[in-house]
Design an enzyme around this catalytic site. Structure first.
Site, PDB file in Angstrom:
ATOM      1  N   THR A   1     -16.422  17.950 -41.660  1.00 10.02           N
ATOM      2  CA  THR A   1     -15.607  16.836 -41.174  1.00 10.02           C
ATOM      3  C   THR A   1     -14.977  17.135 -39.815  1.00 10.02           C
ATOM      4  O   THR A   1     -14.785  16.230 -39.007  1.00 10.02           O
ATOM      5  CB  THR A   1     -14.516  16.508 -42.219  1.00 10.02           C
ATOM      6  OG1 THR A   1     -15.174  16.098 -43.417  1.00 10.02           O
ATOM      7  CG2 THR A   1     -13.600  15.408 -41.770  1.00 10.02           C
TER       8      THR A   1
ATOM      9  N   SER B   1     -20.897  20.416 -45.539  1.00 10.96           N
ATOM     10  CA  SER B   1     -20.968  21.666 -46.322  1.00 10.96           C
ATOM     11  C   SER B   1     -21.353  21.425 -47.773  1.00 10.96           C
ATOM     12  O   SER B   1     -21.780  22.346 -48.468  1.00 10.96           O
ATOM     13  CB  SER B   1     -19.657  22.450 -46.227  1.00 10.96           C
ATOM     14  OG  SER B   1     -18.665  21.892 -47.048  1.00 10.96           O
TER      15      SER B   1
HETATM   16  N1  ASP Z   1     -17.877  16.685 -46.913  1.00  9.82           N
HETATM   17  C1  ASP Z   1     -17.198  17.438 -45.887  1.00  9.82           C
HETATM   18  C2  ASP Z   1     -17.828  18.825 -45.796  1.00  9.82           C
HETATM   19  O1  ASP Z   1     -17.555  19.643 -46.618  1.00  9.82           O
HETATM   20  C3  ASP Z   1     -15.741  17.536 -46.188  1.00  9.82           C
HETATM   21  C4  ASP Z   1     -14.909  18.252 -45.161  1.00  9.82           C
HETATM   22  O2  ASP Z   1     -15.396  18.910 -44.272  1.00  9.82           O
HETATM   23  O3  ASP Z   1     -13.665  18.125 -45.275  1.00  9.82           O
HETATM   24  O4  ASP Z   1     -18.593  19.071 -44.919  1.00  9.82           O
END
Ligand code: ASP
Length: 327
Positions: free
Chosen positions: A20, A62
């Protein structure tokens, strides 16, 4: 790779992996879009500041990372630290699995130089995006002598926590992580620092499956893992490490097949202990050959088991690793 190196200055290596912190909002949802140089620009860091070498390793959410991707991050950190001019490393990473990749890196972090993971809860183009402040905090931690020799750290939402013992506790709060109470205290942490000797293993990582247990869980899940040649299993059991007697029977069979089975809890806080019997208690699971993980919960226990098995540790050594995680 780009470099903004002031002549003769020690270097901080900034490795970006997506998440993110690097995401832009699109009609199809938030997706990683920025590389490390752009992330750095957003913090207001200029060429007159400390020298920073940027590495765009990957650009993924991730939650979609593979174990091979996680080992690639650990290798990139080792590569960065192979340069004696490097004073520390910052990794930007999605928060969904940061506790796993950061802990994997911690298991091989024999070096005193700081390695700090960071990320964000709001996409880079969102009002009030938290990524720039988190990245600035991570870069500052590399310059902080108190961060040396503490293993891999995570800078998020104003907190700087050791990777070991860390877990994500909120899907929305900017301070999205917490840790085993006391783990932030360094040497007296209930999760003592254990570094695996030797380089980060290359080649295929051991397959370790993880299951959350619940009333009515099918023992066949464990049999399926055995049939698919898993090398290890992590069970997030109920309460202090307990389950149904039918699961204990499958655990005994899995251990006989040579799998390393680690029991942890689906409850976030408190020690997992061999207290209960009755056929499915942690006392029974231990008698069936399972190893109890007192503090590391399923995501980090699985990462430890993957690292230990991939590095060639035997069951005795794996058991010693988890036994050391006591007060
Ligand atoms: N879905 C995102 C990730 O883990 C969530 C984040 O980065 O806060 O890449």
């Amino acid at each position: 790779m780009t470099a903004t190196r002031a002549a003769g200055a020690p270097i901080t290596v900034l490795i970006s992996t997506g998440g993110t912190i690097a995401a832009h909002t699109t009609d199809d949802g938030a997706v990683p879009a920025l590389g490390s140089a752009e992330l750095l620009t957003a913090t207001g860091t200029t060429d007159t500041g400390p020298a920073i070498r940027t590495v765009d390793l990957m650009s993924v959410d991730s939650s979609a990372m593979t174990v091979a991707d996680q080992f690639a991050v650990a290798h990139a950190i080792a590569d960065a630290l192979a340069d004696p001019a490097v004073r520390g490393v910052v990794v930007t990473h999605g928060t969904d699995t940061m506790e796993e990749t950061a802990f994997l890196a911690d298991l091989f972090a024999a070096d005193e130089r700081p390695v700090v993971f960071t990320g964000a809860m709001l996409p880079a183009d969102a009002p009030g995006a938290d990524g720039p402040a988190n990245l600035a905090a991570a870069l500052a931690a590399v310059d902080d002598p108190a961060a040396r020799g503490r293993g891999v750290l995570v800078a998020m939402g104003g907190r700087l926590l050791p990777a070991r013992g860390l877990f994500k506790v909120s899907t929305t709060d900017l301070a999205a992580f917490d840790t085993v109470p006391g783990a932030e205290l360094g040497d007296s942490s209930p999760v003592p620092r254990r570094v695996l000797t030797g380089p980060v293993p290359a080649g295929r990582a051991a397959r370790v499956d993880a299951f959350t247990l619940y009333p009515g869980v099918s023992p066949g899940l464990i049999a399926a893992s055995v049939a698919q040649n898993a090398a290890g299993l992590v069970l997030a059991a109920t309460g202090s490490g307990n389950t149904h007697p039918d699961i204990t029977a499958e655990v005994a069979l899995a251990v006989q097949h040579g799998l390393a089975v680690v029991v942890t809890s689906r409850v976030p806080y408190g020690e997992v202990t061999a207290t209960y019997g009755g056929g499915g208690g942690a006392v029974d699971l231990r008698r069936a050959g399972a190893i109890v993980s007192p503090w590391l919960r399923a995501p980090q226990a699985r990462m430890a088991l993957i690292a230990l098995l991939t590095a060639g540790h035997d069951h005795r050594s794996i058991s010693d690793f988890f036994l050391a995680q006591h007060f």
